[in-house]
Design an enzyme around this catalytic site. Structure first.
Site, PDB file in Angstrom:
ATOM      1  N   ALA A  97       0.835  -1.210   0.000  1.00 14.76           N
ATOM      2  CA  ALA A  97       0.000   0.000   0.000  1.00 14.76           C
ATOM      3  C   ALA A  97       0.866   1.255   0.000  1.00 14.76           C
ATOM      4  O   ALA A  97       0.557   2.240  -0.693  1.00 14.76           O
ATOM      5  CB  ALA A  97      -0.931  -0.011   1.207  1.00 14.76           C
ATOM      6  N   ASN A  98       1.954   1.237   0.758  1.00 13.74           N
ATOM      7  CA  ASN A  98       2.824   2.416   0.800  1.00 13.74           C
ATOM      8  C   ASN A  98       3.398   2.723  -0.591  1.00 13.74           C
ATOM      9  O   ASN A  98       3.425   3.880  -1.042  1.00 13.74           O
ATOM     10  CB  ASN A  98       3.991   2.198   1.762  1.00 13.74           C
TER      11      ASN A  98
ATOM     12  N   GLU B 276       5.231  -9.472   1.794  1.00 12.92           N
ATOM     13  CA  GLU B 276       4.268  -9.543   2.901  1.00 12.92           C
ATOM     14  C   GLU B 276       3.004 -10.306   2.480  1.00 12.92           C
ATOM     15  O   GLU B 276       1.995 -10.251   3.167  1.00 12.92           O
ATOM     16  CB  GLU B 276       3.911  -8.137   3.402  1.00 12.92           C
TER      17      GLU B 276
ATOM     18  N   THR C 279      19.085  -0.019  -1.620  1.00 12.16           N
ATOM     19  CA  THR C 279      18.830   1.224  -0.891  1.00 12.16           C
ATOM     20  C   THR C 279      19.710   1.213   0.356  1.00 12.16           C
ATOM     21  O   THR C 279      19.735   0.234   1.105  1.00 12.16           O
ATOM     22  CB  THR C 279      17.336   1.346  -0.529  1.00 12.16           C
TER      23      THR C 279
ATOM     24  N   ASP D 113      11.520  10.168  11.167  1.00  7.76           N
ATOM     25  CA  ASP D 113      10.910   8.832  11.178  1.00  7.76           C
ATOM     26  C   ASP D 113      11.206   8.177   9.834  1.00  7.76           C
ATOM     27  O   ASP D 113      10.751   8.655   8.796  1.00  7.76           O
ATOM     28  CB  ASP D 113       9.387   8.971  11.399  1.00  7.76           C
TER      29      ASP D 113
ATOM     30  N   GLY E 184      11.888   3.229   2.428  1.00  9.87           N
ATOM     31  CA  GLY E 184      12.183   2.312   1.324  1.00  9.87           C
ATOM     32  C   GLY E 184      10.999   2.202   0.371  1.00  9.87           C
ATOM     33  O   GLY E 184      11.172   2.120  -0.850  1.00  9.87           O
ATOM     34  N   ASP E 185       9.808   2.210   0.922  1.00 10.68           N
ATOM     35  CA  ASP E 185       8.603   2.137   0.074  1.00 10.68           C
ATOM     36  C   ASP E 185       8.435   3.417  -0.742  1.00 10.68           C
ATOM     37  O   ASP E 185       8.013   3.370  -1.907  1.00 10.68           O
ATOM     38  CB  ASP E 185       7.358   1.908   0.941  1.00 10.68           C
TER      39      ASP E 185
ATOM     40  N   SER F 297      10.898  12.137   2.684  1.00  8.97           N
ATOM     41  CA  SER F 297       9.847  11.483   3.491  1.00  8.97           C
ATOM     42  C   SER F 297      10.294  11.254   4.937  1.00  8.97           C
ATOM     43  O   SER F 297       9.445  11.241   5.828  1.00  8.97           O
ATOM     44  CB  SER F 297       9.427  10.155   2.842  1.00  8.97           C
TER      45      SER F 297
END
Ligand code: RIB
Length: 316
Positions: free
Chosen positions: A43-44, A141, A221, A247, A252-253, A283
């Site tokens: 989703a990210n 996942e 990455t 944060d 990575g996403d 981000s």
């Protein structure tokens, strides 16, 4: 026409606790803050690509709970096609417990929930949409047989694939041989290759073992150290972008969603790596995963202010 991206992957709700320090075994500590956000590596990546202007179709599973409603509404808010996001009765949605330290580093526990129910048949149901995409994004996942099926189906139809091997598990040569871009972080590369990955030379040597298994390009990455892309005898070194991290969850996403979006548009590897590195670095200056991703307008302003991230090319 905007780039078309399919994401076959996870949807989670993130339960985020901001810590002063990690508790020791058996210890109770008070933490200063908590929030709930939309997450899941699939989703990210979908949201990052959509926020940057891609047309995105999500193939995923959510559960039989209020978290599912939140995730579906979130996808729709960003214009993501949810026709292939199914609900699984009697099963909870995927959930991640995210612990964030003052340094911005995190530790994550996931419960797959409905994500464990995404089957090859669900991917087949979306075959027409996937065949019309420039690229398909996958992570680990969801069940490995679904990942394997999707990669084989995409390869058979000439659609490029990006596999983010996270959380890392051993992958066989047959699967890797069909992947266009494999995008591990340093620790995932160590697990996949079984080799040391301390400096650039070690990272490149480890990535070469995966190339020898048939992967097209390995993009590693490196967090605050930038990124490396290794393909054939060519290495692209992406310079780091200096930021003060708040944060790092979902950085990575952010990189992968942005990389997919820009590569799909231009097929220019160096330009896509430079854009993705800047987008991901930005981000980490904001809290949360998807909540930290900028829009296309935000990114245009950031790129104008920062300039292009340097990418050097060498043969070795
Ligand atoms: O990569 C970050 C993501 O990992 C979080 O959003 C969490 O849901 C886990 O999947």
């Amino acid at each position: 026409m905007s780039p078309r991206i399919a994401v076959v992957g996870s949807t989670n709700i993130d339960l985020v606790t901001v810590l002063a320090r990690m508790p020791a075994p058996g210890e109770t500590v008070e933490a200063p803050d908590f929030h709930i956000g939309c997450g899941g590596k699939g989703a990210n990546q979908a949201v990052a690509a959509a926020r940057l202007g891609a047309t995105v179709v999500m193939v995923s599973k959510v559960g039989d709970d209020a978290f599912a409603d939140t995730s579906l509404a979130n996808f729709r808010r960003f214009g993501i096609d949810t026709a292939h996001v199914g609900r699984v009765r009697g099963v909870p949605s995927g959930v991640a417990t995210v612990l964030v330290e003052p340094s911005g580093e995190n530790a994550i526990l996931i419960v797959k929930g409905a994500n464990a129910h995404l089957r090859p048949a669900d991917v087949e149901a979306a075959a027409a949409e996937i065949a019309g995409c420039d690229v398909v994004l996958l992570q680990l996942e969801i069940p490995l047989d679904t990942v394997r099926h999707t990669i084989a189906a995409a390869a058979a139809r000439g659609v490029a694939t990006i596999l983010n091997p996270a959380p890392a598990v051993a992958l066989d040569r047959e699967l890797m041989a069909q992947v266009t871009f494999l995008v591990p972080n340093r620790s995932e590369l160590a697990l996949l290759s079984g080799m040391p990955v301390a400096g650039d030379d070690e990272v490149i040597a480890a990535a070469r073992t995966l190339i020898a298994s048939g992967v097209g390009t390995v993009i590693v990455t490196l967090g605050a150290a930038g990124a490396l892309a290794i393909s054939g005898d060519e290495v692209l070194r992406v310079a780091p972008v200096a930021v003060t991290p708040r944060d790092t969850t979902g950085a990575g996403d952010a990189f992968i969603g942005a990389f997919a979006r820009f590569w799909a548009e231009s097929r220019d590897l160096a330009a896509a790596l430079a854009a993705a590195t800047l987008y991901a670095a930005d981000s980490v200056t904001r809290p949360g995963a998807q909540s930290s991703y900028g829009s296309a307008d935000d990114f245009a302003a950031l790129r104008a202010a920062h300039g292009r991230v340097p990418v050097s090319r060498s043969r070795r």
